[in-house]
Design an enzyme around this catalytic site. Structure first.
Site, short mmCIF file in Angstrom:
data_model
loop_
_atom_site.label_atom_id
_atom_site.label_comp_id
_atom_site.label_asym_id
_atom_site.label_seq_id
_atom_site.Cartn_x
_atom_site.Cartn_y
_atom_site.Cartn_z
N ASN A 214 0.85 -1.19 0.00
CA ASN A 214 0.00 0.00 0.00
C ASN A 214 0.89 1.25 0.00
OD1 ASN A 214 0.57 0.66 2.91
ND2 ASN A 214 -0.43 -1.33 3.17
N ASP A 283 -4.63 -6.43 4.37
CA ASP A 283 -5.76 -7.24 4.84
C ASP A 283 -5.75 -8.64 4.25
OD1 ASP A 283 -6.89 -5.16 6.39
OD2 ASP A 283 -7.77 -4.27 4.59
N LYS A 293 9.82 -16.64 -10.39
CA LYS A 293 9.01 -15.63 -11.07
C LYS A 293 7.93 -16.27 -11.93
CE LYS A 293 9.27 -11.82 -14.38
NZ LYS A 293 10.14 -11.02 -15.27
N PHE A 327 -5.24 2.90 14.27
CA PHE A 327 -5.44 3.92 13.24
C PHE A 327 -6.48 3.43 12.24
CE2 PHE A 327 -1.90 5.97 15.04
CZ PHE A 327 -1.72 7.21 14.44
N LYS A 341 -14.50 0.30 14.33
CA LYS A 341 -13.19 -0.36 14.50
C LYS A 341 -12.74 -0.31 15.95
CE LYS A 341 -8.61 -0.50 12.30
NZ LYS A 341 -7.78 0.08 11.22
N LYS A 345 -12.25 -3.93 17.85
CA LYS A 345 -10.87 -4.33 18.12
C LYS A 345 -10.41 -3.94 19.53
CE LYS A 345 -10.04 -4.50 13.22
NZ LYS A 345 -9.13 -4.39 12.10
#
Length: 407
Positions: A214, A283, A293, A327, A341, A345
């Protein structure tokens, strides 16, 4: 918090210069030693005598008007300042600051000072939104200059929009909070605490040359780790892929995948006091990782993904004495997702931001966040440097940890 602080107040030429009188008065009443520098244009709106009477100090406007032969005035002011505040700050002065121009007393002093700088912009809404002005403000923010966002409403020019200088009372509150946080850092609010910070983005391998990741730069987590160390904590930093090297002098461990990060956190989980999960953890990961490869075959390829370990959720299930901060980087419905969240959590605090907002999100030096606890919004922080946000966030956590029951 302002008693005995030396504040250099720069006043530039806009109609909002009239607010500088109230601002100067309020800072002086709070115990600050205020020294005013005016631009030539500012004197078209308000007199030196007004600000001299309110500050009880001589007002400067001419670089060459040296009143004491034993000192150079702009250097003396630059060195003496605990804070330099530009209010109002015109587009012209912001441009000078961004490009290092020094053609008057104020801009020269700004180049000479090593003190923190705050800027309260004030201008027409279209000027404020002009790409050149936005770019100049971005340059200053990346250098650590603190922006006090202008308000919205009816402007002197007749337009309605953003560009009105923030009210003096609010500016004073921002300055007080800044010095309060600096004092908290000095007082060692986290002294004796062990703090674990995760940062950056995880990498989930598809094959030896490809992976899923990300846009996380690691900057927010790095800022938190540095702020925790400044507050006296023993800090351990666990980071994935980042845009820069981790802060020097902080014990750190580089990891790659979500599982790697989870195992690294678990090694410190039982004996830590605070965990700040600022990392952007993937995730999902490929169900199978090819050992060599993968070659191109056909027009399409199907990649099966499976869930990664939810580190924050696992910590929330097993926490005992630990204080847990998560976060939530979102693109819409930020508050709703963040609150959900937090509950799911079992976090003590959740820090939410809209990564699509200008000045926030991945890769930037600034951020815009909301902090929630089980009761709702704790604090909303406007655009500010990630270092400032880190200090404020850890101050909130430390106050709660050091309260009743150690939380």
């Amino acid at each position: 918090m302002l008693n005995g602080k030396t504040i250099v107040l720069g006043v530039t030429g806009g109609i909002a210069a009239y607010k500088a009188a109230s601002l100067c008065s309020k800072l002086t009443q709070k115990g600050a030693d205020v020294h005013v520098i005016m631009t030539a244009s500012a004197k078209e709106f308000i007199t030196e005598l007004t600000l001299q009477s309110l500050s009880k100090n001589a007002v400067f406007s001419d670089t060459f008007d040296e009143r004491d032969p034993s000192v150079v005035s702009h250097i003396r002011l630059a060195d003496a300042a605990d804070l330099v505040l530009i209010a109002p700050a015109t587009a012209n002065m912001i441009g000078k600051m961004a490009h290092g121009l020094a053609d008057d007393m104020l801009s020269t002093t700004l180049l000479a000072t090593t003190a923190p700088i705050m800027v309260a912009p004030a201008m027409n809404v279209h000027m404020y939104e002009h790409p050149a002005v936005r770019e100049n403000m971005g340059i200053l923010e990346r250098r650590g200059v603190m922006m006090i966002e202008p308000g919205e409403g009816l402007l002197a020019c007749g337009y309605v929009g953003k560009g009105r200088m923030e009210e003096p009372e609010s500016i004073v509150a921002v300055i007080e909070n800044y010095f309060a946080e600096k004092e908290q850092v000095k007082s060692g609010l986290l002294k004796g605490r062990k703090v674990v910070v995760t940062s950056g983005g995880t990498i989930e391998r598809i094959d030896p040359v490809r992976y899923i990741t990300n846009d996380s730069s690691g900057k927010m987590g790095f800022a938190i780790a540095k702020a925790a160390r400044e507050m006296g904590a023993e800090v351990y930093l666990i980071h994935g892929h980042t845009d820069a090297a981790p802060p020097a002098g902080i014990a750190s461990e580089a990891v790659q995948s979500a599982d790697d990060m989870y195992q690294a956190v678990l090694k410190h989980w039982q004996d830590c006091d605070l965990v700040v999960k600022a990392a952007a953890v993937a995730d999902y990961r490929p169900a199978k990782t090819a050992s060599s490869k993968m070659k191109k075959k056909g027009d399409t390829m199907t990649l099966e993904l499976v869930k990664t370990v939810d580190i924050l959720e696992q910590l929330g299930k097993t926490k005992a004495h630990q204080f847990l901060i998560g976060f939530a980087a979102e693109t819409h419905d930020v508050e709703a997702y963040a609150k959900d969240k937090l509950v799911r959590k079992n976090c003590d605090l959740i820090v939410a931001n809209d990564v699509t907002a200008e000045g926030a999100g991945f890769g930037t030096d600034t951020n815009i966040v909301q902090v929630f606890d089980a009761k709702g919004l704790v604090e909303q922080m406007p655009v500010m440097s990630k270092e400032e946000i880190a200090r404020r966030l850890l101050s909130i956590a430390a106050e709660r940890m050091n309260g009743a029951g150690g939380r």
